[in-house]
Scaffold this motif. Structure first.
Motif: not given
Length: 201
Positions: A86, A188-189
């Motif tokens: 991520s 999340p990324s």
């Protein structure tokens, strides 16, 4: 005047004096709470560790760059690979702004994570992620500074086949080395990139 057990009854004082006594007592009780609420959160601090090429680095090495600090270990079966993936994706999303950032992956398992092992591991995700290790004492010191932890969970067989329980926070530090905020490893990324973009631009 009335006395109780050798002391003056509180009602022996005038109303104004009694109010002042009560107010002063309340203020003395509240003062520690005020200080606690306004005390700054202390995360991070000086450290001395070893980079994959064997050079010694300190917190001063990265002054002027935003730091993204994550603690883990290379034998981690799930959380560390997922989180580093991520972070790598977030770096890619940042584009040119990624140059203002230095991601650090600090091991909590210095017994197995040598500089060479750390270098190979982080390079598999993104060469811009720097893996740092050190002596057990150095790792203990930097972990304490960040409020991180790593505890070996060994099986009955013992040996080198063991897992590490460890913290999962991602620490964001500003270019002056001061803590800004922490993100969960499950961020999340896109969320990591969006927050970093707000900070570094």
């Amino acid at each position: 005047m009335k006395r109780r057990h050798g002391l003056l009854s509180p009602w022996a004082y005038g109303p104004h004096t009694l109010f002042c006594i009560i107010f002063a007592a309340a203020l003395s009780i509240c003062q520690p709470l005020v200080r606690a609420d306004t005390a700054p959160v202390t995360v991070g601090g000086p450290f001395t560790l070893t980079a994959p090429d064997g050079t010694t680095v300190t917190d001063e090495t990265y002054r002027g760059k935003w730091l993204l600090v994550f603690f883990g270990y290379t034998s981690c079966p799930d959380i560390c690979p997922t989180t580093l993936s991520s972070i790598a994706a977030a770096i890619e999303e940042l584009g040119p702004d990624a140059a203002k950032l230095q991601p650090l992956f600090i091991t909590v398992d210095p017994e197995r994570d040598t500089p060479e092992v750390m270098g190979s591991f982080t390079a598999a995700f993104d060469p811009r992620i720097l893996g740092l290790t050190g002596s057990p004492q150095q790792i203990a010191a930097v972990s304490e500074a960040y409020g991180a932890y790593g505890v070996a969970r060994r099986g009955e067989a013992g040996g080198d086949d063991y897992l590490m329980d460890h913290g999962t926070h991602i620490y964001i530090m500003n270019p002056q080395g001061q803590f800004v905020e922490g993100l969960g490893s499950d961020t999340p990324s896109s969320g990591i990139a969006a927050r970093l973009g707000e900070l570094v631009r």
